[in-house]
Design an enzyme around this catalytic site. Structure first.
Site, PDB file in Angstrom:
ATOM      1  N   ASN A 276       0.816  -1.219   0.000  1.00  0.00           N
ATOM      2  CA  ASN A 276       0.000   0.000   0.000  1.00  0.00           C
ATOM      3  C   ASN A 276       0.847   1.266   0.000  1.00  0.00           C
ATOM      4  OD1 ASN A 276      -2.576  -1.183  -0.044  1.00  0.00           O
ATOM      5  ND2 ASN A 276      -2.497  -1.571   2.166  1.00  0.00           N
ATOM      6  N   HIS A 278       2.882   2.180   2.248  1.00  0.00           N
ATOM      7  CA  HIS A 278       2.999   2.716   3.602  1.00  0.00           C
ATOM      8  C   HIS A 278       4.036   1.901   4.362  1.00  0.00           C
ATOM      9  CE1 HIS A 278      -1.534   3.643   2.951  1.00  0.00           C
ATOM     10  NE2 HIS A 278      -0.773   4.545   2.354  1.00  0.00           N
ATOM     11  N   CYS A 313       2.112   5.935   8.252  1.00  0.00           N
ATOM     12  CA  CYS A 313       3.396   6.604   8.031  1.00  0.00           C
ATOM     13  C   CYS A 313       3.794   6.392   6.587  1.00  0.00           C
ATOM     14  CB  CYS A 313       4.454   6.027   8.972  1.00  0.00           C
ATOM     15  SG  CYS A 313       6.095   6.751   8.785  1.00  0.00           S
TER      16      CYS A 313
END
Length: 405
Positions: A276, A278, A313
């Site tokens: 994804n 991330h 994040c």
């Protein structure tokens, strides 16, 4: 001086051109997302043109990855469209009335540390892998990364809000493990997933874990209610059973800059990103543990970790890891002086770092916080709580365990 770095990313038959420039006065959305009671803005704080272009383009690539065999195109993933009873390639099967997933794995040489036991990262990766494999074999997998067909239709993804892992024993290199995982209901709009990791031959429990998952709209990044069609897809798989019976319910306190241990300017690497785009959850744990003193880690191993997730994040975020020991958690039994014979002088002990670390009375509980830099301060990523015990040396052939000093 502002500049633009053009790049080209090839995915299947699509060419995507992106730019990391943020010219044009673009602003981030202030849409609030609430996880574990914490409100925050759009999770990914990356160059908007780059991040948005990549995520939108990857999301549009719904066609399966193809390869040519004997002149014919075939899918490389072969995602099942119906429930599979067994998977010989993964050494996995669906058991207990066709709802619980069970997989056999072997601890490999690159999954252990210097003490020849599986690392915490290895155990967490096994939890993630078996969870995805469970959805794979269920026939519900729609996009290759955990979302069901109904979730894709409603533009939803799973996000973990809380996780609790208890490690009773660390498996050793070459040990054969049996991993069970299943899902259950968690409130009106959540799902619980539990795991048990056991020795295949002995049946001894190595790891117990439980987690809570909620749904998020992948475009607005807002939490979402569970649609009826998604509930109809997953509810037949629910089992009313808990891997951890006495689940901790107290909230983890928020630390501030006065904490004892602080590690700043942590930056994700490309290898830290998941599908994804991330930062992977396992990387969060690695950042947390980097703030704990080396002398403590040499003689202790993690027994329990609780994580409360609040924010994603991204690849360009800068992270700060904060850690505060619980001084009231020093246990006399955890710090027994095993030195026999004449009393050692303090000069001798202090000059030998390994011995000093073993004899030091360390706290056995720590509170953690990961946060990322924002324009107006810091924003929370995840809170954590760890509990530790004296490190044990595992002898081969199950002869037992002895403390390391």
């Amino acid at each position: 001086m502002a500049h633009t770095l053009p790049s080209s990313i090839y995915c299947s038959r699509v060419l995507i051109r992106c730019s990391s420039s943020e010219r044009g006065g673009q602003h981030r959305s202030n849409a609030a997302v609430r996880v574990n009671g914490a409100a925050h803005r759009t999770p990914l704080q990356v160059g908007s043109a780059l991040e948005t272009s990549i995520n939108r383009s990857l999301a549009e690539l719904s066609a399966p990855l193809l390869t040519t065999v004997d002149g014919q195109e075939r899918s490389r993933q072969n995602i099942p469209t119906e429930k599979q009873a067994e998977d010989p390639f993964r050494q996995a099967q669906i058991v207990e009335g066709g709802v619980r997933y069970q997989q056999t794995v072997v601890v490999r040489s690159y999954e252990v540390g210097p003490d020849k036991t599986a690392t915490l990262e290895t155990l967490l990766n096994l939890l993630q892998e078996t969870a995805l494999n469970h959805v794979w074999m269920s026939g519900l997998l729609g996009d290759g990364f955990g979302a069901t067909h109904g979730m894709i239709k409603n533009n939803l993804i799973w996000v973990v809000s809380r996780m609790h892992v208890q490690v009773e024993h660390y498996p050793i290199w070459g040990e054969v493990l049996e991993i069970d995982t299943w899902v259950g209901s968690s409130g009106k709009n959540g799902m619980r997933r539990d795991w048990l990791i056991r020795g295949r031959g002995s049946g001894n429990v190595f790891v117990r874990a439980t987690s809570t998952w909620v749904m998020m709209n992948k475009n607005t990044r807002r939490l979402s209610k569970m649609p009826d069609e998604v509930r109809a897809e997953i509810s037949p798989w629910f089992i009313d059973r808990h891997a951890i019976q006495d689940e901790a319910t107290e909230k983890i306190i928020k630390l501030d800059s006065t904490a004892k241990h602080v590690e700043s300017n942590l930056k994700p690497k490309r290898s830290d990103l998941d599908m994804n785009q991330h930062v992977n959850n396992v990387k969060y744990v690695r950042w947390m543990l980097e703030t704990i003193p080396d002398q403590f880690l040499q003689h202790h191993q993690l027994r329990s970790i609780i994580l409360e997730y609040r924010k994603e994040c991204g690849s360009s975020d800068v992270v700060q890891s904060i850690c505060q020991p619980d001084e009231g958690s020093i246990s006399p039994g955890e710090n027994v002086n095993m030195v026999r014979g004449p009393l050692l002088l303090p000069e001798i002990i202090n000059g030998h770092h390994s011995l000093a670390g073993a004899l030091h009375q360390w706290p056995t509980k720590y509170t953690h916080l990961l946060q990322l830099k924002a324009s107006d301060g810091y924003e929370e990523i995840v809170r954590g709580r760890t509990t530790w015990k004296k490190k044990l040396c595992t002898l081969p052939f199950n002869k037992g365990e002895i403390p390391v000093y």
